[in-house]
Write a protein that holds these residues in place. Structure first.
Motif, PDB file in Angstrom:
ATOM      1  N   THR A  20       0.851  -1.188   0.000  1.00  0.00           N
ATOM      2  CA  THR A  20       0.000   0.000   0.000  1.00  0.00           C
ATOM      3  C   THR A  20       0.889   1.241   0.000  1.00  0.00           C
ATOM      4  OG1 THR A  20      -0.148   0.052   2.410  1.00  0.00           O
ATOM      5  CG2 THR A  20      -1.897  -1.120   1.231  1.00  0.00           C
ATOM      6  N   ILE A  21       0.434   2.246  -0.717  1.00  0.00           N
ATOM      7  CA  ILE A  21       1.114   3.539  -0.751  1.00  0.00           C
ATOM      8  C   ILE A  21       0.091   4.575  -0.314  1.00  0.00           C
ATOM      9  CG2 ILE A  21       2.364   5.225  -2.144  1.00  0.00           C
ATOM     10  CD1 ILE A  21       2.946   2.951  -4.144  1.00  0.00           C
ATOM     11  N   THR A  22       0.389   5.270   0.785  1.00  0.00           N
ATOM     12  CA  THR A  22      -0.539   6.242   1.361  1.00  0.00           C
ATOM     13  C   THR A  22       0.146   7.597   1.450  1.00  0.00           C
ATOM     14  OG1 THR A  22      -1.406   4.452   2.735  1.00  0.00           O
ATOM     15  CG2 THR A  22      -2.044   6.697   3.324  1.00  0.00           C
ATOM     16  N   ALA A  46       4.813  13.641   0.802  1.00  0.00           N
ATOM     17  CA  ALA A  46       5.373  12.451   1.449  1.00  0.00           C
ATOM     18  C   ALA A  46       4.401  11.288   1.310  1.00  0.00           C
ATOM     19  CB  ALA A  46       5.656  12.720   2.925  1.00  0.00           C
ATOM     20  N   TYR A  47       4.971  10.083   1.295  1.00  0.00           N
ATOM     21  CA  TYR A  47       4.193   8.857   1.162  1.00  0.00           C
ATOM     22  C   TYR A  47       4.732   7.811   2.125  1.00  0.00           C
ATOM     23  CZ  TYR A  47       2.718  10.822  -3.336  1.00  0.00           C
ATOM     24  OH  TYR A  47       2.214  11.626  -4.314  1.00  0.00           O
ATOM     25  N   ARG A  48       3.825   6.955   2.600  1.00  0.00           N
ATOM     26  CA  ARG A  48       4.219   5.803   3.410  1.00  0.00           C
ATOM     27  C   ARG A  48       3.940   4.559   2.589  1.00  0.00           C
ATOM     28  NH1 ARG A  48       5.302   2.546   7.017  1.00  0.00           N
ATOM     29  NH2 ARG A  48       4.179   1.587   8.696  1.00  0.00           N
ATOM     30  N   VAL A  49       4.956   3.717   2.477  1.00  0.00           N
ATOM     31  CA  VAL A  49       4.822   2.451   1.765  1.00  0.00           C
ATOM     32  C   VAL A  49       4.825   1.343   2.816  1.00  0.00           C
ATOM     33  CG1 VAL A  49       5.860   0.898   0.074  1.00  0.00           C
ATOM     34  CG2 VAL A  49       6.037   3.385  -0.247  1.00  0.00           C
ATOM     35  N   ALA A  50       3.791   0.508   2.795  1.00  0.00           N
ATOM     36  CA  ALA A  50       3.686  -0.591   3.752  1.00  0.00           C
ATOM     37  C   ALA A  50       3.547  -1.912   3.009  1.00  0.00           C
ATOM     38  CB  ALA A  50       2.486  -0.379   4.673  1.00  0.00           C
ATOM     39  N   VAL A  57      -0.165  -8.892   8.431  1.00  0.00           N
ATOM     40  CA  VAL A  57       0.779  -8.329   9.391  1.00  0.00           C
ATOM     41  C   VAL A  57       1.805  -7.516   8.616  1.00  0.00           C
ATOM     42  CG1 VAL A  57       2.582  -8.889  11.076  1.00  0.00           C
ATOM     43  CG2 VAL A  57       0.460 -10.220  11.020  1.00  0.00           C
ATOM     44  N   GLU A  58       2.055  -6.297   9.081  1.00  0.00           N
ATOM     45  CA  GLU A  58       3.035  -5.460   8.394  1.00  0.00           C
ATOM     46  C   GLU A  58       4.430  -6.048   8.583  1.00  0.00           C
ATOM     47  OE1 GLU A  58       4.330  -0.797   8.210  1.00  0.00           O
ATOM     48  OE2 GLU A  58       2.223  -1.282   8.607  1.00  0.00           O
ATOM     49  N   ILE A  59       5.168  -6.128   7.479  1.00  0.00           N
ATOM     50  CA  ILE A  59       6.503  -6.722   7.491  1.00  0.00           C
ATOM     51  C   ILE A  59       7.492  -5.779   6.817  1.00  0.00           C
ATOM     52  CG2 ILE A  59       5.687  -9.110   7.522  1.00  0.00           C
ATOM     53  CD1 ILE A  59       6.199  -9.195   4.479  1.00  0.00           C
ATOM     54  N   HIS A  60       8.759  -6.024   7.046  1.00  0.00           N
ATOM     55  CA  HIS A  60       9.820  -5.280   6.380  1.00  0.00           C
ATOM     56  C   HIS A  60      10.719  -6.292   5.700  1.00  0.00           C
ATOM     57  CE1 HIS A  60      13.628  -2.939   6.070  1.00  0.00           C
ATOM     58  NE2 HIS A  60      12.753  -2.086   5.579  1.00  0.00           N
ATOM     59  N   VAL A  61      10.792  -6.220   4.396  1.00  0.00           N
ATOM     60  CA  VAL A  61      11.645  -7.136   3.642  1.00  0.00           C
ATOM     61  C   VAL A  61      12.546  -6.340   2.715  1.00  0.00           C
ATOM     62  CG1 VAL A  61      10.026  -9.069   3.694  1.00  0.00           C
ATOM     63  CG2 VAL A  61       9.941  -7.470   1.803  1.00  0.00           C
ATOM     64  N   THR A 124      15.528   0.989  -5.687  1.00  0.00           N
ATOM     65  CA  THR A 124      15.868   0.614  -4.320  1.00  0.00           C
ATOM     66  C   THR A 124      15.399  -0.807  -4.021  1.00  0.00           C
ATOM     67  OG1 THR A 124      15.653   1.225  -1.979  1.00  0.00           O
ATOM     68  CG2 THR A 124      13.741   1.632  -3.376  1.00  0.00           C
ATOM     69  N   THR A 125      16.081  -1.462  -3.096  1.00  0.00           N
ATOM     70  CA  THR A 125      15.651  -2.783  -2.635  1.00  0.00           C
ATOM     71  C   THR A 125      14.909  -2.691  -1.305  1.00  0.00           C
ATOM     72  OG1 THR A 125      17.779  -3.137  -1.559  1.00  0.00           O
ATOM     73  CG2 THR A 125      17.526  -4.026  -3.793  1.00  0.00           C
ATOM     74  N   ASP A 126      14.851  -1.502  -0.715  1.00  0.00           N
ATOM     75  CA  ASP A 126      14.197  -1.296   0.579  1.00  0.00           C
ATOM     76  C   ASP A 126      13.010  -0.368   0.362  1.00  0.00           C
ATOM     77  OD1 ASP A 126      13.530  -1.113   3.231  1.00  0.00           O
ATOM     78  OD2 ASP A 126      15.358  -0.080   3.839  1.00  0.00           O
ATOM     79  N   ILE A 127      11.832  -0.941   0.109  1.00  0.00           N
ATOM     80  CA  ILE A 127      10.693  -0.130  -0.313  1.00  0.00           C
ATOM     81  C   ILE A 127       9.706   0.203   0.791  1.00  0.00           C
ATOM     82  CG2 ILE A 127      10.806  -0.848  -2.726  1.00  0.00           C
ATOM     83  CD1 ILE A 127       8.470  -2.784  -2.111  1.00  0.00           C
ATOM     84  N   ALA A 128       9.863  -0.359   1.986  1.00  0.00           N
ATOM     85  CA  ALA A 128       8.927  -0.068   3.072  1.00  0.00           C
ATOM     86  C   ALA A 128       9.406   1.143   3.856  1.00  0.00           C
ATOM     87  CB  ALA A 128       8.806  -1.272   4.000  1.00  0.00           C
ATOM     88  N   GLY A 129       8.477   2.024   4.248  1.00  0.00           N
ATOM     89  CA  GLY A 129       8.836   3.164   5.071  1.00  0.00           C
ATOM     90  C   GLY A 129       8.199   4.446   4.578  1.00  0.00           C
ATOM     91  N   THR A 130       8.688   5.563   5.118  1.00  0.00           N
ATOM     92  CA  THR A 130       8.178   6.878   4.755  1.00  0.00           C
ATOM     93  C   THR A 130       9.182   7.565   3.842  1.00  0.00           C
ATOM     94  OG1 THR A 130       6.980   7.040   6.844  1.00  0.00           O
ATOM     95  CG2 THR A 130       7.380   9.109   5.649  1.00  0.00           C
ATOM     96  N   PHE A 131       8.696   7.980   2.683  1.00  0.00           N
ATOM     97  CA  PHE A 131       9.510   8.646   1.670  1.00  0.00           C
ATOM     98  C   PHE A 131       8.941  10.037   1.435  1.00  0.00           C
ATOM     99  CE2 PHE A 131       9.803   4.135   0.933  1.00  0.00           C
ATOM    100  CZ  PHE A 131      11.142   3.924   0.631  1.00  0.00           C
TER     101      PHE A 131
END
Length: 186
Positions: A20-22, A46-50, A57-61, A124-131
């Motif tokens: 999801t992108i919010t 700004a956007y949050r990618v989850a 369950v929210e995960i970080h990969v 990027t290989t790290d797509i989860a988080g706030t950008f």
């Protein structure tokens, strides 16, 4: 936003996930990076990618292959005009744009390429988080290593500081070599 997206290549994920992108409009940390011009407090957008696994369950990969993260920003901003491309607007104000990622303590400059459709993109290989998209002071002219974050990191699987991110100003697209040593230098 129509052009905000993540293009994930085949076989980049270890498992099926929902992405999801919010858009984030409140509670963003203030600008704190030396590449962001002084006086800039908030990002342009700004956007949050989850990422969520099958049980929601929210995960970080970390992806096995880089994805393309494309963030759209408003078409008209101070000093710009509706008919000008973002790069023209940026040049007319003497300003450049970049994508930054919040690591929980600081904004980290990931760089980015501004496109004519009012988007900035990175690989990027790290797509989860706030950008967020911030103005940047100048385009890098030479290769420069920036401090990695977090430092130190502890890849012990506890979910805290398990992943380290290295940052480079890399205008010529060089392939840097990174060596990681333990506390004893091995």
């Amino acid at each position: 936003d129509n052009d905000t997206r993540i293009d994930i290549p085949p076989a980049a994920l270890h498992q099926d996930v929902a992405v999801t992108i919010t858009r984030v409009t409140e509670g963003l940390p203030a600008a704190d990076h030396p590449d962001i011009p002084s006086g800039t407090i908030a990002p342009r957008i700004a956007y949050r990618v989850a990422l969520k696994d099958a049980s929601r369950v929210e995960i970080h990969v970390i992806l096995k292959r880089p994805a393309t993260l494309v963030l759209q920003f408003p078409s008209v901003s101070e000093g710009g005009s509706a008919g000008a491309s973002p790069s023209q607007q940026s040049r007319s104000r003497g300003e450049l744009l970049g994508i930054f990622k919040w690591d929980g303590a600081h904004w980290n400059n990931l760089g980015g390429t501004v496109q004519a459709n009012n988007t900035v993109f990175i690989k990027t290989t790290d797509i989860a988080g706030t950008f967020a998209i911030f103005p940047v002071s100048a385009t890098p002219q030479a290769f420069k290593v920036r401090p990695p974050r977090p430092n130190p990191f502890t890849p012990n699987g506890d979910g805290f500081y398990d992943v380290i991110t290295f940052f480079f100003d890399n205008p010529s697209g060089e392939s840097p070599i990174v060596r990681i040593y333990d506390i004893r230098g091995r």
